[in-house]
Design a protein around this motif. Structure first.
Motif, PDB file in Angstrom:
ATOM      1  N   LEU A 215      -5.348   3.131   9.586  1.00 37.53           N
ATOM      2  CA  LEU A 215      -5.011   2.513   8.446  1.00 37.53           C
ATOM      3  C   LEU A 215      -5.662   3.413   7.258  1.00 37.53           C
ATOM      4  O   LEU A 215      -7.079   3.232   7.214  1.00 37.53           O
TER       5      LEU A 215
ATOM      6  N   LEU B 296      -8.088   4.092  -6.473  1.00 38.72           N
ATOM      7  CA  LEU B 296      -7.786   3.805  -4.926  1.00 38.72           C
ATOM      8  C   LEU B 296      -6.850   2.527  -4.826  1.00 38.72           C
ATOM      9  O   LEU B 296      -7.159   1.556  -5.272  1.00 38.72           O
ATOM     10  N   VAL B 297      -6.022   2.935  -4.009  1.00 36.27           N
ATOM     11  CA  VAL B 297      -5.041   1.739  -3.781  1.00 36.27           C
ATOM     12  C   VAL B 297      -4.604   1.399  -2.313  1.00 36.27           C
ATOM     13  O   VAL B 297      -5.459   1.596  -1.541  1.00 36.27           O
ATOM     14  N   ARG B 298      -3.661   0.423  -2.080  1.00 38.53           N
ATOM     15  CA  ARG B 298      -3.347  -0.099  -0.676  1.00 38.53           C
ATOM     16  C   ARG B 298      -3.407   0.941   0.328  1.00 38.53           C
ATOM     17  O   ARG B 298      -2.617   2.191   0.074  1.00 38.53           O
ATOM     18  N   PRO B 299      -4.148   0.878   1.390  1.00 39.59           N
ATOM     19  CA  PRO B 299      -3.964   1.913   2.407  1.00 39.59           C
ATOM     20  C   PRO B 299      -2.439   1.690   3.187  1.00 39.59           C
ATOM     21  O   PRO B 299      -1.836   1.004   2.990  1.00 39.59           O
TER      22      PRO B 299
ATOM     23  N   LEU C  32      -0.568   3.018   7.027  1.00 39.01           N
ATOM     24  CA  LEU C  32      -0.489   3.189   8.358  1.00 39.01           C
ATOM     25  C   LEU C  32      -0.254   4.520   8.696  1.00 39.01           C
ATOM     26  O   LEU C  32       0.766   4.956   8.157  1.00 39.01           O
TER      27      LEU C  32
ATOM     28  N   ARG D 177       0.248  -7.163   6.722  1.00 34.53           N
ATOM     29  CA  ARG D 177       0.848  -5.746   6.518  1.00 34.53           C
ATOM     30  C   ARG D 177       1.660  -5.815   5.128  1.00 34.53           C
ATOM     31  O   ARG D 177       1.930  -4.777   5.086  1.00 34.53           O
ATOM     32  N   TYR D 178       2.282  -6.869   4.859  1.00 33.43           N
ATOM     33  CA  TYR D 178       2.803  -6.808   3.598  1.00 33.43           C
ATOM     34  C   TYR D 178       2.373  -7.860   2.455  1.00 33.43           C
ATOM     35  O   TYR D 178       1.473  -8.730   3.062  1.00 33.43           O
ATOM     36  N   ASP D 179       2.643  -7.503   1.214  1.00 38.00           N
ATOM     37  CA  ASP D 179       2.074  -8.330   0.283  1.00 38.00           C
ATOM     38  C   ASP D 179       3.001  -9.577  -0.181  1.00 38.00           C
ATOM     39  O   ASP D 179       3.883  -9.625   0.720  1.00 38.00           O
TER      40      ASP D 179
ATOM     41  N   GLU E 133       6.674  -8.590  -0.873  1.00 39.27           N
ATOM     42  CA  GLU E 133       7.336  -8.390   0.408  1.00 39.27           C
ATOM     43  C   GLU E 133       7.584  -9.240   0.950  1.00 39.27           C
ATOM     44  O   GLU E 133       8.837  -9.199   2.072  1.00 39.27           O
TER      45      GLU E 133
ATOM     46  N   HIS F 268      -1.304  -6.153  10.669  1.00 40.53           N
ATOM     47  CA  HIS F 268      -1.480  -4.767  11.455  1.00 40.53           C
ATOM     48  C   HIS F 268      -2.182  -5.335  12.663  1.00 40.53           C
ATOM     49  O   HIS F 268      -3.619  -4.960  12.631  1.00 40.53           O
TER      50      HIS F 268
ATOM     51  N   PRO G  56      -8.928  -3.252   5.182  1.00 40.31           N
ATOM     52  CA  PRO G  56      -8.114  -3.208   4.014  1.00 40.31           C
ATOM     53  C   PRO G  56      -8.620  -4.716   3.616  1.00 40.31           C
ATOM     54  O   PRO G  56      -9.296  -5.293   4.045  1.00 40.31           O
TER      55      PRO G  56
ATOM     56  N   LEU H 260      -2.102  -6.425  -2.024  1.00 34.69           N
ATOM     57  CA  LEU H 260      -3.058  -5.432  -0.986  1.00 34.69           C
ATOM     58  C   LEU H 260      -3.742  -4.414  -1.880  1.00 34.69           C
ATOM     59  O   LEU H 260      -2.799  -3.862  -2.574  1.00 34.69           O
ATOM     60  N   VAL H 261      -5.112  -4.323  -1.898  1.00 42.65           N
ATOM     61  CA  VAL H 261      -5.703  -3.789  -2.900  1.00 42.65           C
ATOM     62  C   VAL H 261      -6.583  -2.690  -2.227  1.00 42.65           C
ATOM     63  O   VAL H 261      -6.434  -2.458  -0.776  1.00 42.65           O
TER      64      VAL H 261
END
Lengths: 314, 314
Positions: A97, A108-111, A113, B59-61, B64, B79, B99, B108-109
């Motif tokens: 990730l 810096l944003v959401r990582p 996969l 995995r999703y915000d 989503e 994940h 994460p 997700l930040v």
């Protein structure tokens, strides 16, 4: 207490996937890393290749960096340990990730996969910085344009795509110079291929002449045998030369001349492609693409790297 | 080509740090995981302990997830593979770039660096979901309040801290129920300790009586010997009982009575603390803290977990 390490190893599912070929493309900011990588990615096809930029491992965002005594080039400004860990995981076929640094906003944003494909292309400022990172690669490339050329490229890109003024970019280059010298340029010595795009100094070519390329091929990995294709007198487009690296080590140097008409270069490109075992269809169209233009020296450099990605005996 | 795996292993720096004790606290949403963990963290002290929530591996915000056929509880919504990987890394003393899911915004930040301390407390919906994850833990806890109690807690928290209405929370609980049954509650069987806060059904205690606790101690790890402290007739505050788990397996059950006056419970708490080897200063103040109030049953449950974190023979 049971042996937890053993328990962890035994609980890990068997991976069906093969270990990917790992390619590093290191170099300073705007040295041409993305351009070089893009052509290789397209040549391999999206299903066989995944790319990753080590600049995503920045430890601080742009706002935080303002108050720091170093620039984004400094290893302390990056999660080098995590970068090494992720490279090791990818090299052994595991997903990661990956953090994401947004160059447009500096945040810096959401990582995201990243699952390893057949080939993993890793480009960035620091992929060859440390021994644990270097151990992950099968092929390593350093981009080494003359500083005045790189400055021009950086001003052009950062003004067009990242919203800076030329003065800002030049001031930033000045600020970064000590860290370039200390942390970026020393990675050159760890590269199997050193690629330098530059005009030929001994010639007085008119403006607009495509840059030539010098590809230093270090004997640290087995390069393709180009002696048949590059016999003396066979072509003006390029020649091989035995040289000493600036640090004294012997290396082969391939000089590809930008001033030669395209047809002549293309003929040699085809001959090299055949020599590399031509998987059919001729050399990929994507090689040499430079925006809307095309550079034969770039195509040749990419072809020599592609050889390692397609042929490597694992 | 050299053996890259060997090269990677040899290039890896030797870690001076010890492998941490890994504690899992699993349970459904609003089952009391954070409350339980907070008291342990404070008892251990921030330098010795690091906490991590597996819900960060969503995995999703939130936006989503609106269009997805499952809720945040579903393994496919997380994940899980990366969670397993990070738990393995932490269990072997390596840092991870974790994460981050922002519960307030549902986004997700930017990820954050987590370096393992002496103890790593991992709480969340799915830490005991898979075998590779379970293999990473030394001590595993499942929080198992009766559903009607948990519903009350969830309505209270989500309305107060996450801006929902009670109707929204109850609808969401309804929607999540099949996934709770399929993925969350089955983790109970993998816990070394199952903690249940509930009123005692056979009694008719007035409203406001603190909840009692049942701590099931499975013989999967060696628990402290409490037989001396808990001789029959010695105290009304708690008693041990040999019981069968609902799935038939034998287990020890410690019943801690919420209706007993505090002094009586405190005396037993002190005796247990002494039995555990009293590292001095009496049982930590932070145990049993429940917002501004205090729960002796919670303190006893935390004490039994703390035993494993302080005493574990590695």
């Amino acid at each position: 207490m049971p042996d937890k390490s053993l328990r962890i190893r035994r609980a890990r599912p068997e991976r069906a996937g093969r270990r990917p070929i790992m390619l590093a493309i290191a170099g300073d900011s705007a040295a041409g890393k993305t351009t070089l990588a893009r052509g290789l990615e397209e040549a391999l096809g999206p299903g066989r290749c995944v790319s990753l930029c080590t600049d995503d491992y920045h430890r601080y965002d742009r706002a935080e960096r303002k108050d720091l005594p170093f620039t984004a080039l400094h290893p302390d400004c990056n999660h080098v340990g995590i970068m090494e860990q992720h490279l090791q995981l990818l090299a052994t076929g595991e997903p990661v990730l990956k953090p994401v640094y947004d160059h447009a906003t500096g945040e810096l944003v959401r990582p995201e996969l990243v699952e390893p494909a057949d080939v993993v292309i890793v480009e960035g400022l620091l992929p060859l910085y440390s021994k644990p990172a270097r151990a992950c690669f099968d092929v390593t490339v350093f981009l080494d344009p003359p500083e005045e050329i790189r400055r021009g490229w950086k001003v052009q890109r950062d003004c067009a795509k990242r919203g800076y003024t030329p003065e800002q970019v030049l001031a930033e280059l000045e600020r970064r110079e000590p860290e370039s010298a200390a942390h970026i340029r020393p990675q050159r010595r760890h590269a199997d291929l050193v690629v330098r795009f530059a005009p030929i100094e001994s010639r007085d070519d008119p403006a607009g002449t495509p840059l030539s390329a010098t590809v230093m091929l270090r004997p640290t990995i087995p390069h393709p045998d180009l002696s048949a294709v590059l016999q003396p007198g066979l072509t003006r487009a390029m020649h091989l030369k035995l040289e000493r690296d600036p640090d004294g080590r012997p290396a082969e140097s391939l000089h590809v001349h930008g001033y030669v008409p395209r047809e002549e270069s293309l003929a040699v490109e085809k001959a090299i492609w055949a020599e590399l075992g031509d998987p059919g269809g001729g050399a990929p169209e994507s090689l040499g693409r430079l925006g809307d233009a095309r550079s034969e020296p770039l195509a040749i450099a990419q072809l020599l790297i592609l050889f390692h990605l397609m042929e490597l005996d694992r």
